[in-house]
Each structure stands twice: as structure tokens, then as C-alpha cells.
Enzyme design. Structure first.
Site, PDB file in Angstrom:
ATOM      1  N   GLY A 190       0.811  -1.220   0.000  1.00 37.78           N
ATOM      2  CA  GLY A 190       0.000   0.000   0.000  1.00 37.78           C
ATOM      3  C   GLY A 190       0.834   1.254   0.000  1.00 37.78           C
ATOM      4  N   GLY A 243       0.437   3.871  -1.582  1.00 37.86           N
ATOM      5  CA  GLY A 243      -0.411   5.058  -1.543  1.00 37.86           C
ATOM      6  C   GLY A 243      -0.827   5.437  -0.138  1.00 37.86           C
ATOM      7  N   ASP A 244      -0.671   4.522   0.819  1.00 36.73           N
ATOM      8  CA  ASP A 244      -0.900   4.790   2.239  1.00 36.73           C
ATOM      9  C   ASP A 244       0.427   5.014   2.971  1.00 36.73           C
ATOM     10  OD1 ASP A 244      -3.766   4.597   2.645  1.00 36.73           O
ATOM     11  OD2 ASP A 244      -3.584   2.467   2.205  1.00 36.73           O
ATOM     12  N   ILE A 245       1.367   4.121   2.728  1.00 39.53           N
ATOM     13  CA  ILE A 245       2.598   4.118   3.521  1.00 39.53           C
ATOM     14  C   ILE A 245       3.510   5.288   3.159  1.00 39.53           C
ATOM     15  CG2 ILE A 245       4.702   2.803   3.992  1.00 39.53           C
ATOM     16  CD1 ILE A 245       3.014   0.261   3.759  1.00 39.53           C
ATOM     17  N   ALA A 290       2.226   8.278   4.923  1.00 37.83           N
ATOM     18  CA  ALA A 290       2.485   8.117   6.356  1.00 37.83           C
ATOM     19  C   ALA A 290       3.900   8.531   6.705  1.00 37.83           C
ATOM     20  CB  ALA A 290       2.246   6.658   6.760  1.00 37.83           C
TER      21      ALA A 290
END
Length: 418
Positions: free
Chosen positions: A183, A185-187, A190
Site C-alpha cells: 500500500g 499510496g498509504d505508507i 504516512a
């Protein structure tokens, strides 16, 4: 490595109120917790819904009883769980009381949620002027620029698609875009938010003034894809799917072995000469169509076919012995290979954590950040729902009578087994 053996990290003493869910937000607060911050996960009644996501170890406490699966356990280690109903006036007042003692608040709600709860950054800053407030959304916050996509919900595949990474991922022969496996696009967002939070905290410690830190998932993916920006800026041509190669370097990518694939990176002519020498074909370095990187890129199809014809006759182990330590190379590993390779154990990248209800351990990925004096790392498992409600509230100044009243009115939740 077993959780608990890591020493405190460089952020020891920093208090973070974590209002995040899913992957992006919790991964950011996990990074801060790994480096020693006290991360207090504020969960709604019943707990974070991602507790239900598997896999689940046999015998472990089930999510409906306050437990969690592997998804939650991985990114919520080192945190404490405090259940508050923020929709109740008493819960709202309690949260503001916690904010007075906190250094950081992080949330990844959709735009406007915190405003509807009367817990906007501006309101929280009135309570605590040194507060650092981190927000992570699909398309950012209006405070930094109100995108036309501001209200759109977003998950990893959406930010991968619109941030540019899908457009250059996939096989060149058909041009079809491909989602990156993890992921990113998330990590990626973050990580950017964790960096922004740490930067803002450094300033707050020196000036006493906090600030709003805004990270958009889609912006972050574009930042990771920085190459397509300068390529298009210079040529006005949109880069397409790159397959397993590199548009500017050759050979640089995946090559088939007898038993799988290897990743081989030859970034310059010096490494190319070493490569063909190790292959026993030094004459390739002198041929005009392969002598320079530019000529190799221009003749990449021919060169890669020659190279593959040579690598496919050898195993990954044989190729590692030929190139390893001389040319940038790595065999393509799956999860089983990673668990078997001693590198990841030596580097504490596979950490065993307790799973309440069973003697089995949940293995999760460790932190890749190693510091000589404050190494941080995985100290404890993810929390059960409301596991630390009482202890956190006492530490932050509430009396037992106040806590009892909050429990009675179901503003907070505490596990009865504690």
C-alpha cells in the site's frame, strides 16, 4: 527478535493522541511510537474496525472481544488504547483535557469531520498553543489549498492511480497500468507525515508554537514519482509503463534465472564493464551499441535478450555468487525466502509479538531505522480495545472518581479483565 528487547527511542517523552484508522494514519503514528513516542490510540466505542482484518492466529482473542488480527497488530504495536465517545459532551470535554497535556494530535478523517465534532485545529490550538496537529487525507486539507477533489474519499489504489505511480507501472507491451503490491499510496504519505510531525515538534520545542501539518496521499505518491515530473517538464511526453526496466538506464531491472528472477542494476559504464567481465564476455563493453549507457538504452531490447539468454541458464544462487558484492544484484524473494534469509533476522526486521489468548507469536515487520544510542523498535504488542483507558487517564491527571463517572456514562470503555 522478540518484542520488548528494544530500548527507548529518540522521541521518548513525546505524547501523541492518535485518532487514525486503516493503514496510512496508523502507520505514521507507528513510526513515531517505534522511536519512543507515547502514542495513545483514541478508539471509538467497540474499537477500531480494522481490528477485524485478518489473518487471525488460532486461539487468539477475537476482535469482537477486544482483540485484533494481523493487520491491526502490525501497525498498532507500541501503542496504548483509550476508548472515548467523542460524540458525547463528556467525551468532547475529556479529549480537550487530554489535548492540554499532549504534544501531537494526528487524524485521517475526511475533510470536515473534526470541525463537525468542534475539535478543529483552531479549537485545539486555543487549548494548547504548542500543539502539532497532523492531518492525512486523500487530497489534502483546505488550509493548504482547497482541491476540487477535497471531499473525495481515497484509499491506496486511488492515490496510486492519480499520483502517477500506476501510469508507469506495468508491462510495456500492452500499456496496461498495474497497482503496486504494498500500500504505497498509504505508507508513502504516512512517512511524509511522520517526517513533518517530527520537524514541527522540533520547532515547537524551540519556540513554544505548534502548527498544522497537512499531507495528501495523492501528493505524496507524486512526490515519490518525482522522475515523471522532470521527464515531462523537459520533454512534454508522458512516461508510460516501464515493465521491469528503467527508461534512462540499461541494463537495469529483472532478468530470468533458471529458478526465478534476479534484479540487476547497472547504473553506469564502470559497472557495465564489471558485469560483462564477471559474465566472461568482456568484449561486450567495447561494442559500439553497448559501450555507453546511452547506446545500451537505445539498444535495450537486443542487450536484454542477450543478457537473459545468459542468466536463464543459471540459478539465483549461482548468479548471486557471480555478481554478489561486485554488481548491484538481488534475487527476487517471496515471504518464505525472507523468513529464511538470515539478513532479516540479524537486522531485527522480523519481530515476534505476543497475541493475547494464544501462546503463538505474531511475526511483524520491524523498523528499518537504527540509531546507535536510541534505537527504538518494537517494544510491545498492539493493545486490546480500551486496554489502557484507566492508566492513561490517571497519568494525564484524572482522578479515579472522574474515571468512574465517565465509565458509568459510557463515555470511556475499559476492559473488565484489566
Amino acid at each position: 527478535m522478540t518484542a520488548g528487547s528494544a530500548r527507548r527511542g529518540a522521541l521518548d517523552g513525546l505524547i501523541v493522541l492518535d485518532l487514525t484508522a486503516m493503514l496510512a494514519g496508523p502507520y505514521c503514528t507507528m513510526m513515531l511510537a517505534d522511536q519512543g513516542a507515547r502514542v495513545i490510540k483514541i478508539e471509538p466505542p467497540g474499537g477500531d474496525k480494522t481490528r477485524r482484518n485478518g489473518p487471525h492466529l488460532v486461539g487468539a482473542i477475537r476482535p469482537e472481544d477486544g482483540g485484533f488480527g494481523g493487520y491491526f497488530g502490525s501497525t498498532n504495536r507500541n501503542k496504548e488504547s483509550l476508548v472515548i465517545d467523542l460524540k458525547k459532551p463528556e467525551g468532547h470535554a475529556l479529549f480537550l483535557r487530554l489535548v492540554k497535556r499532549a504534544d501531537v494530535v494526528i487524524e485521517n478523517y475526511r475533510s470536515g469531520v473534526m470541525e463537525r465534532l468542534s475539535l478543529s485545529y483552531e479549537r485545539l490550538r486555543e487549548v494548547n498553543p504548542r500543539l502539532v496537529y497532523g492531518a492525512l487525507r486523500g487530497f489534502g486539507d483546505r488550509r493548504s489549498g482547497a482541491s476540487k477533489y477535497l471531499e473525495w474519499p481515497a484509499y491506496d489504489p486511488v492515490s496510486q492511480a492519480m499520483g502517477g505511480i500506476m501510469g508507469i507501472t506495468g508491462q510495456t507491451r500492452n500499456g496496461a497500468p498495474t497497482k503496486i503490491g504494498p500500500g504505497i499510496g498509504d505508507i508513502g504519505p504516512a512517512m511524509f507525515l511522520a517526517f513533518g510531525i517530527a520537524s514541527a515538534c522540533w520547532r515547537a520545542q524551540r519556540t513554544g508554537s505548534g502548527q498544522f501539518v497537512d499531507v495528501a496521499m495523492t501528493d505524496s505518491v507524486l512526490a515519490i514519482c518525482e522522475r515523471i515530473v522532470f521527464q515531462y517538464g523537459a520533454t512534454r511526453k508522458s512516461p508510460g509503463p516501464e515493465g521491469n526496466g528503467h527508461p534512462l538506464l540499461c541494463p537495469f531491472g529483472l532478468f530470468q534465472a533458471k529458478d526465478g528472477f534476479i534484479s540487476l542494476g547497472v547504473p553506469n559504464d564502470h559497472f557495465w564493464a564489471l558485469t560483462v567481465e564477471r559474465m566472461g564476455s568482456p568484449e561486450w563493453a567495447c561494442q559500439d551499441r553497448f559501450a555507453t549507457n546511452d547506446s545500451r538504452v537505445a539498444n535495450s531490447d537486443e542487450l536484454e535478450a542477450h543478457l537473459t539468454a545468459w542468466t536463464i541458464k543459471r540459478t539465483k544462487r549461482e548468479l548471486s555468487e557471480i555478481f554478489g558484492g561486485h554488481i548491484p544484484l538481488g534475487p527476487v524473494f517471496d515471504a518464505a525466502d525472507i523468513f529464511e534469509d538470515e539478513h532479516f533476522r540479524i537486522r531485527n526486521m522480523l519481530v515476534e509479538t505476543e497475541q493475547p489468548g494464544t501462546t503463538e507469536k505474531l511475526t511483524i515487520a520491524g523498523t528499518p531505522i537504527h540509531m546507535s544510542d536510541t534505537p527504538g523498535g518494537v517494544r510491545k504488542r498492539a493493545p486490546l480495545v480500551g486496554e489502557h483507558t484507566t492508566s492513561v487517564l490517571i497519568d494525564l491527571g484524572l482522578t479515579e472518581q472522574e474515571i468512574s463517572a465517565l465509565r458509568e456514562h459510557r463515555v470511556v470503555q475499559q476492559r473488565t479483565t484489566d
